[in-house]
Structure formats: C-alpha cells, structure tokens
Scaffold this active site. Structure first.
Site, PDB file in Angstrom:
ATOM      1  CG  HIS A 192       2.022   9.340   6.049  1.00 56.04           C
ATOM      2  ND1 HIS A 192       0.854   9.762   6.634  1.00 56.04           N
ATOM      3  CD2 HIS A 192       2.448   8.271   6.777  1.00 56.04           C
ATOM      4  CE1 HIS A 192       0.587   8.966   7.660  1.00 56.04           C
ATOM      5  NE2 HIS A 192       1.533   8.064   7.776  1.00 56.04           N
ATOM      6  CD1 TRP A 219      -2.987   5.456   4.078  1.00 57.46           C
ATOM      7  CD2 TRP A 219      -4.282   4.684   2.429  1.00 57.46           C
ATOM      8  NE1 TRP A 219      -3.374   4.186   4.409  1.00 57.46           N
ATOM      9  CE2 TRP A 219      -4.175   3.684   3.424  1.00 57.46           C
ATOM     10  CE3 TRP A 219      -5.064   4.432   1.296  1.00 57.46           C
ATOM     11  CZ2 TRP A 219      -4.796   2.445   3.315  1.00 57.46           C
ATOM     12  CZ3 TRP A 219      -5.687   3.190   1.193  1.00 57.46           C
ATOM     13  CH2 TRP A 219      -5.553   2.217   2.194  1.00 57.46           C
ATOM     14  CB  SER A 222       0.762   7.788  11.094  1.00 58.06           C
ATOM     15  OG  SER A 222       0.249   7.153   9.972  1.00 58.06           O
ATOM     16  CE  LYS A 244      -4.840   5.221  12.080  1.00 56.91           C
ATOM     17  NZ  LYS A 244      -5.048   5.981  10.888  1.00 56.91           N
TER      18      LYS A 244
HETATM   19  C1  GCU Z   1      -1.037   2.713   7.298  1.00 58.11           C
HETATM   20  C2  GCU Z   1      -2.458   2.772   7.776  1.00 58.11           C
HETATM   21  C3  GCU Z   1      -2.821   4.148   8.340  1.00 58.11           C
HETATM   22  C4  GCU Z   1      -1.793   4.575   9.355  1.00 58.11           C
HETATM   23  C5  GCU Z   1      -0.408   4.478   8.761  1.00 58.11           C
HETATM   24  C6  GCU Z   1       0.726   4.778   9.731  1.00 58.11           C
HETATM   25  O1  GCU Z   1      -0.895   3.507   6.158  1.00 58.11           O
HETATM   26  O2  GCU Z   1      -3.297   2.419   6.714  1.00 58.11           O
HETATM   27  O3  GCU Z   1      -4.095   4.123   8.937  1.00 58.11           O
HETATM   28  O4  GCU Z   1      -2.080   5.855   9.816  1.00 58.11           O
HETATM   29  O5  GCU Z   1      -0.183   3.165   8.301  1.00 58.11           O
HETATM   30  O6  GCU Z   1       0.580   4.607  10.927  1.00 58.11           O
HETATM   31  O7  GCU Z   1       1.805   5.134   9.225  1.00 58.11           O
END
Ligand code: GCU
Length: 409
Positions: free
Chosen positions: A390, A340, A249, A253
C-alpha cells in the site's frame, strides 16, 4: 480493560476468495425501477442521476448549501524551482459561509517548457512541505496525523518533516514529461478525526448545530469539495490546461467522489483506494463497510452506517461510482500486498464500470480476468496491480503519465 465492545463484535477480515459471498451486482444499465438503459442519452438523463443521488445521500453525504464567498490569493510565485526546471505557485484558497472562513494552500509546480501544462491534482497526508525538499514551501500549521516515524506526536508538523513524503510524488518525472503537480494538505480542509467541530463542516452549521445531518457530508465529501474549489482556481490559471484528480487510499476515495461530482476533472486516478473507493463493497474482502464505519465514523454520511454487515441491501456498488466518471478517463490501481483494499474488488469494479464507457464508444476493461502483476492494462479505463505494498511509487506515476499522455486530451 477499556476495549470497546465494537472491536470484539468485528469478525476477522476475510482474505479467502472461496468465502466471498455470492451476490448479484447491481447493473449500471438497469434503473432502480427495472428499466433497461440502451444509450448514453438514457444513461445521462435517467440512470446517472439516480445513482449519483444515491451516493450523494446514502454514501458520502450531501454538501448542505452553497458558500457565501470564495476567494484565492496567489501569495508566492517563482520561476526557479527544481533547479530552474519549474515554476512554483502557492495559492491560498478561502471559503466563507455564515461569517466563518477556512483557508487552505495549493502548492503548484509547473514545467517551464510548457506554457499551458496539464496537472495532477491530489491531496497529501502530512503537509505540502512533505512532498518536496523545496525550502520555500512553509511547514503546514494545520492538524496532521501523529506519526512516530516522522516524530509527530502532537498533531503538529515540524521542520524535520520536510520532504518526508517526496518518494510518493514523482515531481521531476511529471515535470520532465510536461506535467505539473498541484497539491493540498488534506488536514487544512478537514482534519481527519471524528470531530465535526472544525474544518469545512462547521462553516455551514445553523445556530446550535454541532454535526452534519444524517444524509449530509462526512470527511470524504468535504475533501472532494475542497478539490472542486481548487479546480475553480486551476481552471482560471492560464498556465494550466487539463486537471487530472488523483488520490491515494482514503484520499483516493475522495478523488473518486470529486471526479463523480465535478465534471471539470479531465481524468481521475484512484491509487489503492479500497473500501468505499474503487473496491466492491458486496465482496466483503479485507476492509468492509462495517469496519470502515467503525474505525472512521466521520468519513461517510451517517446514512451509510446501516449498510455495515448489510451489504446485500445496498442498491448500488462501487463500480457505479466509477461509472459516474464516464466517459472521462479513469485509472484504478492496486498493490499486490494491499489485500486490505481488495485488489480483485478494485479490478472487478473497473471491469463492471466499463459497460457505461461502452455507451460512449470508449474502451474500458474488456475481460473479467485480472492482468498479471506489473502488467498495466490501459484504455480509457485503465488498471494495474503493482508488486509491493500500500503506497504510491515511481512505478505508479510512470503508468499514470504514460496513460494520461494517450487518453487524457
Ligand atoms: C486505513 C483504512 C483504509 C484507508 C487507509 C489509508 O487502512 O482502513 O480505508 O484507505 O487507511 O487511507 O491509508
């Protein structure tokens, strides 16, 4: 009602494939000034750098300067972790600039049967003590995100949170396959809040400065820097061979940016990294650039904000971030219910990055057709879409281990 007008200004997230805008995807193999790139020398000498520089200045933000000092301390070590299967090491890493220091802890488990083992390096969200039941791992004292189900209400982790995230870290599977794990609590490097007064950023401030400059680092780049400094330790640990950087997540990144900025990472894994990670921004599917900058203003460079609802003008897209990892092995993974994060955008990104891998004679993703759910496609560039939501599951780790054994050597 104290609702921010920004919230009203956000349109509904789009989940309809027929409403994905038609857009030209910038070609990794054509320079910004329009020249074609025909081979890996031209890629490395001309194209890679300009793409890198764009992401560095306009997306994640630049690291402002070099550190003044850096040190690590192995403060705990044992060879009887996991019932004698593993060696455990705990290392404090200290970074100093302008007489200010931050210290964060690296927790390492290594398979005892392997005198020099490859490791997965990845951040955890709630503290090193949450990835394992091992009582020798102290509860982090750093900021953690509040979480009702863990009983965290004041950004402090408690004994009750020991092991609460162990399902995300298949440590015994790694050990049984000859791999180790190195993990860090991301909040020890930079607390995940829109406040630049703490963590890594403030070490670098000049007198009176309170936040980074517009083209300087947000939190993702700070987390990536923390991984890179952990690599400085890991590459000197004689029990460790290859380091594969992993993240889920927001931390996926960070893992991708770490893989792009530091070529010592032998492989890179993005687990459900989504917008600003593996997913193509120009698709505007699920989370968008405008939304992510609105909800998490501290993640990216200030200069990235201008691309919110303005993705057309982005001269790059995230497949080019993936291409910066080439020719090193790269795994992009999605989850079917994680719309998402735009699974298709993550897949297409891996597909479009593959032409850079081809310059090195490495096989990536050959077809723009997504594989079926739970049918991994593994080459030097690998992809799977797992059933479910997720998360990071044993299934994900099983695929990463299988792939690493074949492609990361
Ligand atoms: C939120 C956010 C995402 C991210 C996620 C996470 O949903 O919008 O961009 O990847 O959190 O880190 O769980």
């Amino acid at each position: 009602l104290l609702l921010s007008p920004m919230i009203f200004a956000q349109p509904e997230a789009n989940y309809d494939e027929s409403k994905v805008p038609k857009f030209p995807l910038p070609d990794p193999l054509t320079t910004f000034s329009g020249n074609p790139i025909a081979n890996k020398t031209q890629w490395e000498e001309n194209r890679r750098f300009e793409i890198f520089q764009f992401f560095e200045r306009q997306v994640y933000g630049k690291v402002p300067d070099r550190l003044d000092e850096y040190s690590f301390k192995l403060w705990e070590e044992s060879d009887d972790a996991y019932g004698g299967k593993a060696r455990r090491k705990q290392v404090a890493i200290s970074l100093t600039k302008n007489k200010r220091t931050i210290t964060y802890n690296l927790l390492i488990y290594l398979p005892k049967g392997n005198p020099k083992a490859p490791v997965f390096l990845g951040y955890n969200f709630y503290g090193n003590h949450t990835v394992t039941d091992d009582p020798k791992v102290p509860i982090t004292k750093a900021w953690v995100s509040n979480n009702e189900s863990f009983g965290i209400t004041d950004h402090k982790a408690t004994e009750a949170t020991r092991g609460v995230r162990k399902h995300r870290w298949a440590i015994e599977k790694m050990l049984d396959n000859g791999y180790g794990l190195a993990t860090i609590h991301y909040g020890e490097v930079d607390p995940d809040k829109n406040d630049f007064s703490d963590g890594l950023h403030q070490l670098f401030y000049k007198d009176g400065q309170v936040k980074p400059k517009t083209n300087e680092w947000g939190s993702i780049a700070a987390w990536a820097f923390g991984l890179s400094k952990a690599m400085d330790y890991l590459e000197n640990d004689t029990n460790i061979s290859d380091v594969i950087v992993f993240g889920h997540s927001r931390l996926g990144k960070a893992a991708l940016w770490a893989g792009a900025t530091d070529k010592r990472f032998a492989g890179v894994i993005s687990n459900n990294s989504g917008c600003g990670g593996a997913a193509l921004s120009k698709r505007k599917f699920g989370e968008t650039v405008a939304r992510i900058n609105n909800s998490f203003p501290h993640w990216f460079a200030g200069s990235f904000k201008k691309y919110g609802n303005n993705e057309r003008t982005l001269p790059v897209d995230q497949h080019q971030l993936l291409a910066l990892v080439a020719p090193r092995p790269l795994y992009v993974a999605s989850a079917a219910e994680d719309r998402w994060a735009d699974p298709k955008g993550e897949f297409l990104s891996a597909y479009h990055a593959s032409k850079v891998y081809a310059l090195y004679g490495k096989q990536g993703i050959d077809s723009p057709e997504m594989p079926a759910i739970d049918q991994p496609l593994q080459n030097t560039v690998a992809y799977h879409i797992r059933s479910g939501k997720h998360d990071v599951t044993d299934y994900d780790w099983e695929q990463y281990i299988t792939w690493a054994k074949t492609f990361v050597k």
